[in-house]
Design an enzyme around this catalytic site. Structure first.
Site, PDB file in Angstrom:
ATOM      1  N   ASP A   7      30.487  40.249  38.364  1.00  0.00           N
ATOM      2  CA  ASP A   7      31.045  41.344  39.025  1.00  0.00           C
ATOM      3  C   ASP A   7      30.784  41.363  40.514  1.00  0.00           C
ATOM      4  O   ASP A   7      30.050  40.686  41.067  1.00  0.00           O
ATOM      5  CB  ASP A   7      30.476  42.708  38.633  1.00  0.00           C
ATOM      6  CG  ASP A   7      31.146  43.919  38.772  1.00  0.00           C
ATOM      7  OD1 ASP A   7      32.291  44.149  39.194  1.00  0.00           O
ATOM      8  OD2 ASP A   7      30.463  45.041  38.437  1.00  0.00           O
ATOM      9  N   SER A   8      31.530  42.314  41.054  1.00  0.00           N
ATOM     10  CA  SER A   8      31.214  42.599  42.710  1.00  0.00           C
ATOM     11  C   SER A   8      29.662  43.185  42.845  1.00  0.00           C
ATOM     12  O   SER A   8      28.930  42.825  43.843  1.00  0.00           O
ATOM     13  CB  SER A   8      32.306  43.524  43.153  1.00  0.00           C
ATOM     14  OG  SER A   8      32.136  44.619  42.653  1.00  0.00           O
ATOM     15  N   CYS A  70      34.387  42.893  35.348  1.00  0.00           N
ATOM     16  CA  CYS A  70      34.975  43.723  36.466  1.00  0.00           C
ATOM     17  C   CYS A  70      36.437  43.974  36.237  1.00  0.00           C
ATOM     18  O   CYS A  70      37.014  42.775  35.921  1.00  0.00           O
ATOM     19  CB  CYS A  70      34.803  42.963  37.783  1.00  0.00           C
ATOM     20  SG  CYS A  70      35.587  43.670  39.080  1.00  0.00           S
ATOM     21  N   ASN A  71      36.930  45.060  36.067  1.00  0.00           N
ATOM     22  CA  ASN A  71      38.447  45.029  35.934  1.00  0.00           C
ATOM     23  C   ASN A  71      39.169  44.710  36.872  1.00  0.00           C
ATOM     24  O   ASN A  71      40.270  44.129  36.711  1.00  0.00           O
ATOM     25  CB  ASN A  71      38.633  46.567  35.605  1.00  0.00           C
ATOM     26  CG  ASN A  71      37.969  47.464  34.480  1.00  0.00           C
ATOM     27  OD1 ASN A  71      36.790  47.841  34.488  1.00  0.00           O
ATOM     28  ND2 ASN A  71      38.778  47.452  33.128  1.00  0.00           N
ATOM     29  N   THR A  72      39.009  44.821  38.280  1.00  0.00           N
ATOM     30  CA  THR A  72      39.822  44.202  39.152  1.00  0.00           C
ATOM     31  C   THR A  72      39.756  42.753  39.310  1.00  0.00           C
ATOM     32  O   THR A  72      40.843  42.299  39.518  1.00  0.00           O
ATOM     33  CB  THR A  72      39.096  45.036  40.526  1.00  0.00           C
ATOM     34  OG1 THR A  72      39.010  46.355  40.440  1.00  0.00           O
ATOM     35  CG2 THR A  72      39.915  44.508  41.888  1.00  0.00           C
ATOM     36  N   CYS A 177      36.784  51.331  34.819  1.00  0.00           N
ATOM     37  CA  CYS A 177      36.033  50.778  35.928  1.00  0.00           C
ATOM     38  C   CYS A 177      34.634  50.479  35.206  1.00  0.00           C
ATOM     39  O   CYS A 177      34.095  51.393  34.661  1.00  0.00           O
ATOM     40  CB  CYS A 177      35.816  51.372  37.239  1.00  0.00           C
ATOM     41  SG  CYS A 177      34.632  50.612  38.366  1.00  0.00           S
ATOM     42  N   THR A 178      34.091  49.346  35.142  1.00  0.00           N
ATOM     43  CA  THR A 178      32.862  49.152  34.624  1.00  0.00           C
ATOM     44  C   THR A 178      31.487  49.944  35.122  1.00  0.00           C
ATOM     45  O   THR A 178      30.657  50.441  34.495  1.00  0.00           O
ATOM     46  CB  THR A 178      32.542  47.576  34.590  1.00  0.00           C
ATOM     47  OG1 THR A 178      32.334  47.197  36.241  1.00  0.00           O
ATOM     48  CG2 THR A 178      33.394  46.660  33.861  1.00  0.00           C
TER      49      THR A 178
END
Length: 262
Positions: A7-8, A70-72, A177-178
């Site tokens: 994830d970010s 991460c959805n994005t 969003c996670t």
């Protein structure tokens, strides 16, 4: 077995905790990108480059599966990640839980980042799984950042702002969003209306954890005698400890308590 998550930032904690509950013996690799966050404002090309670098850092530890928590990143980088890592490492993306939310009937609200709200990707999921259901897309500017940095005042303010945009009669909220899953109960408290049935929250952590086990050929196991699993934390490719902000959340504390950092 070993499961990697990327994830970010610390949004991966919810899925990591879900994996830990399903397989207490699994080693975890948590790979995030504090040097490059937030990913949302980046161009798809730039985001994909950052995501591939984070994934390759995790892949160097030879996991049995990689969860893109991460959805994005799942929207923009999943094809590139799968092209780079599969079939050697199964790659599991994160999709907003619109289908199960719609299955319970409406009205439904989808809380998501401004970049995802109204996007062709999200609208496609609504058209596919929630046709005929009353769905409200709720943008949540600043909420992911507030959760990332454990800014209590900003979390309260951004949740309150999103709750004000949420119809009072919603029966379910999709956490798109996670990061939002880490403050799920605060979201519930802000949206739940007196006299109405209990609000149902739909996150993705449990589903992606279960899919990671399926794709890796493993089965859930709750053996209390399992040996203490390992936890590898990679911050923009560097081996580190869990960020202090991660310990603000129950999921982060659970991981820290059950896994010696390596």
């Amino acid at each position: 077995m070993k499961i990697a998550l990327m994830d970010s930032g610390i949004g991966l904690l919810a899925a990591a905790a879900a994996v830990r509950r399903l397989r207490p013996d699994a080693d975890l690799v948590l790979s995030s990108d504090p040097d490059g966050l937030p990913w949302g404002p980046r161009t798809p090309e730039d985001l994909t480059e950052r995501a591939v670098a984070v994934a390759e850092a995790a892949a160097a530890h030879r996991p049995d599966a990689l969860i893109v928590a991460c959805n994005t990143a799942s929207v923009h980088a999943l094809p590139a990640l799968r092209a780079r890592l599969e079939p050697g490492i199964p790659v599991i993306g994160t999709v907003p839980a619109i289908k199960p939310a719609a299955a319970g009937g409406g009205p439904v609200a989808i809380w998501a980042t401004p970049g995802t709200t109204g996007s062709p990707y999200q609208r496609g999921l609504i058209d596919e799984f929630a046709r005929g259901i009353d769905v409200t897309e709720v943008p949540c500017p600043g909420l992911a950042d507030a959760v990332q940095y454990a800014d209590e005042q900003a979390i309260d303010e951004t949740i309150a702002a999103a709750a004000a945009l949420t119809p009072r009669d919603v029966r379910a909220v999709v956490l798109g969003c996670t990061h939002y899953e880490l403050v799920a109960e605060r979201i519930r408290a802000a949206v739940q209306q007196p006299g109405l049935p209990p609000l149902v929250l739909h996150g993705s952590a449990g589903a992606v954890a279960a899919q990671a086990l399926r794709r890796s050929g493993a089965r859930p196991s709750t053996d209390p005698a399992a040996s203490a699993p390992g936890l590898t934390v990679l911050l923009s490719g560097r081996a580190e400890q869990l960020p202090r902000t991660a310990l603000t959340y129950a999921e982060g504390r659970m991981l820290a308590e059950t896994s010696p950092a390596i």
